[in-house]
Design an enzyme around this catalytic site. Sequence first.
Site, short mmCIF file in Angstrom:
data_model
loop_
_atom_site.label_atom_id
_atom_site.label_comp_id
_atom_site.label_asym_id
_atom_site.label_seq_id
_atom_site.Cartn_x
_atom_site.Cartn_y
_atom_site.Cartn_z
N ASN A 1 -33.90 -12.00 -38.23
CA ASN A 1 -32.80 -12.83 -37.75
C ASN A 1 -32.13 -13.51 -38.92
O ASN A 1 -32.79 -13.79 -39.94
CB ASN A 1 -33.33 -13.91 -36.79
CG ASN A 1 -32.21 -14.80 -36.24
OD1 ASN A 1 -31.15 -14.32 -35.86
ND2 ASN A 1 -32.45 -16.12 -36.28
N HIS B 1 -30.03 -16.99 -39.89
CA HIS B 1 -29.78 -18.34 -39.39
C HIS B 1 -28.92 -19.09 -40.40
O HIS B 1 -29.23 -19.07 -41.60
CB HIS B 1 -31.10 -19.08 -39.18
CG HIS B 1 -30.92 -20.45 -38.62
ND1 HIS B 1 -30.65 -20.68 -37.29
CD2 HIS B 1 -30.97 -21.67 -39.21
CE1 HIS B 1 -30.52 -21.98 -37.08
NE2 HIS B 1 -30.70 -22.61 -38.25
N ARG C 1 -35.37 -14.80 -17.61
CA ARG C 1 -35.38 -14.22 -18.97
C ARG C 1 -36.30 -13.01 -19.09
O ARG C 1 -35.89 -12.00 -19.68
CB ARG C 1 -35.74 -15.29 -20.00
CG ARG C 1 -34.61 -16.30 -20.20
CD ARG C 1 -34.70 -17.01 -21.50
NE ARG C 1 -35.71 -18.06 -21.49
CZ ARG C 1 -36.15 -18.68 -22.57
NH1 ARG C 1 -35.68 -18.33 -23.76
NH2 ARG C 1 -37.05 -19.62 -22.50
N LEU D 1 -38.95 -20.64 -32.40
CA LEU D 1 -37.53 -20.47 -32.76
C LEU D 1 -37.26 -20.85 -34.22
O LEU D 1 -37.64 -21.92 -34.68
CB LEU D 1 -36.66 -21.35 -31.86
CG LEU D 1 -35.14 -21.17 -32.01
CD1 LEU D 1 -34.72 -19.78 -31.55
CD2 LEU D 1 -34.39 -22.26 -31.25
N ASP D 2 -36.66 -19.92 -34.97
CA ASP D 2 -36.24 -20.16 -36.37
C ASP D 2 -37.39 -20.56 -37.28
O ASP D 2 -37.20 -21.29 -38.25
CB ASP D 2 -35.14 -21.24 -36.42
CG ASP D 2 -33.90 -20.86 -35.62
OD1 ASP D 2 -33.20 -21.77 -35.13
OD2 ASP D 2 -33.66 -19.64 -35.50
C1 GRF Z 1 -23.48 -16.46 -37.93
O1 GRF Z 1 -23.16 -17.63 -38.64
C2 GRF Z 1 -24.97 -16.40 -37.73
O2 GRF Z 1 -25.73 -16.98 -38.76
C3 GRF Z 1 -25.14 -17.20 -36.50
O3 GRF Z 1 -24.05 -16.84 -35.66
C4 GRF Z 1 -22.96 -16.48 -36.50
C5 GRF Z 1 -22.55 -15.12 -36.00
O4 GRF Z 1 -21.58 -14.57 -36.66
N1 GRF Z 1 -26.40 -16.96 -35.82
P1 GRF Z 1 -21.17 -13.02 -36.43
O5 GRF Z 1 -21.18 -12.74 -34.95
O6 GRF Z 1 -22.17 -12.17 -37.15
O7 GRF Z 1 -19.81 -12.93 -37.02
#
Ligand code: GRF
EC number: 2.1.2.2
Length: 198
Positions: free
Chosen positions: A108, A110, A66, A145-146
Site C-alpha cells: 500500500n 500512504h 465487508r 491499518l497503515d
Molecule cells: C494518493 O495520495 C495515495 O497516497 C492516497 O490516495 C491518493 C490516490 O491518488 N492513498 P491516485 O488515485 O493514485 O491518483
Amino acid sequence: MSRRVAILVSGGGSNMVALVKSMTGDHPARPVLVLANSADAGGLVRARELGVEADHVDHRPFKGDRPAFEDALHARLLQAEPDILCLAGFMRVLTEGFVSRWQGRMLNIHPSLLPKYRGLHTHARALEAGETEHGCTVHEVTPELDEGPILGQARVPVLPGDTPDLLAARVLEQEHRLYPAVLRRFAAGDRSRIDLAA
Ligand code: GRF
C-alpha cells in the site's frame, strides 16, 4: 517468469498509471488487472487506455457487509491469478479476513511518513502540527491499518504558504517515484527498505 500484479484503485489512479508504466522491459513484473470498488473510478478508463484489463466490484450493494464484499473482490482477483496486490488509492479498509489471504504479497502507498499520520487528511494534519518535513510511505499491508513493515519512504519539505492541496501535489510527485521503485525490488524478492530524497 515475471510476477503478476493486480492493482486496486478507488479514484483517478495516478499511482496505478505510474506502476503500470514502470512495468516494462527487464522489470520482474507485469500488470494483469486493475480492479476498482466502483464503476465510476477514473482509474479504470486510464488502465484500459494503457491496455490493462480493468474491472470493478461495487461495494455499495453489499450495504456494509465487508466480508461479503471482500469475498467478491477476492473471487474476481483469483481469476487474474496475481502474485502481488498493490493498493493504489484504494479507500476501502480491508478486514483481517481479506488481508490474511494476501499477507506478505500486498503493498500500500500512504501519503505520510509513517508511523506519523495514519488514516486520513494527512497533509492538513502535518500542516496543523507545524511539520517542516512530510512525505509518503510504501508498506506491506497487515491487519492493523497503515502499520505494516515499511519498504520505502520519500520526503518533501513543507514550504511557507503551503496548503493541504499544495503539499498533497508535492507528495504525489514523490509517490509516483517511490511506488514503482519499491515494486521493482519487491517483485525481485528484495524487501529491504529504500529512502528517496526529493
Ligand atoms: C494518493 O495520495 C495515495 O497516497 C492516497 O490516495 C491518493 C490516490 O491518488 N492513498 P491516485 O488515485 O493514485 O491518483
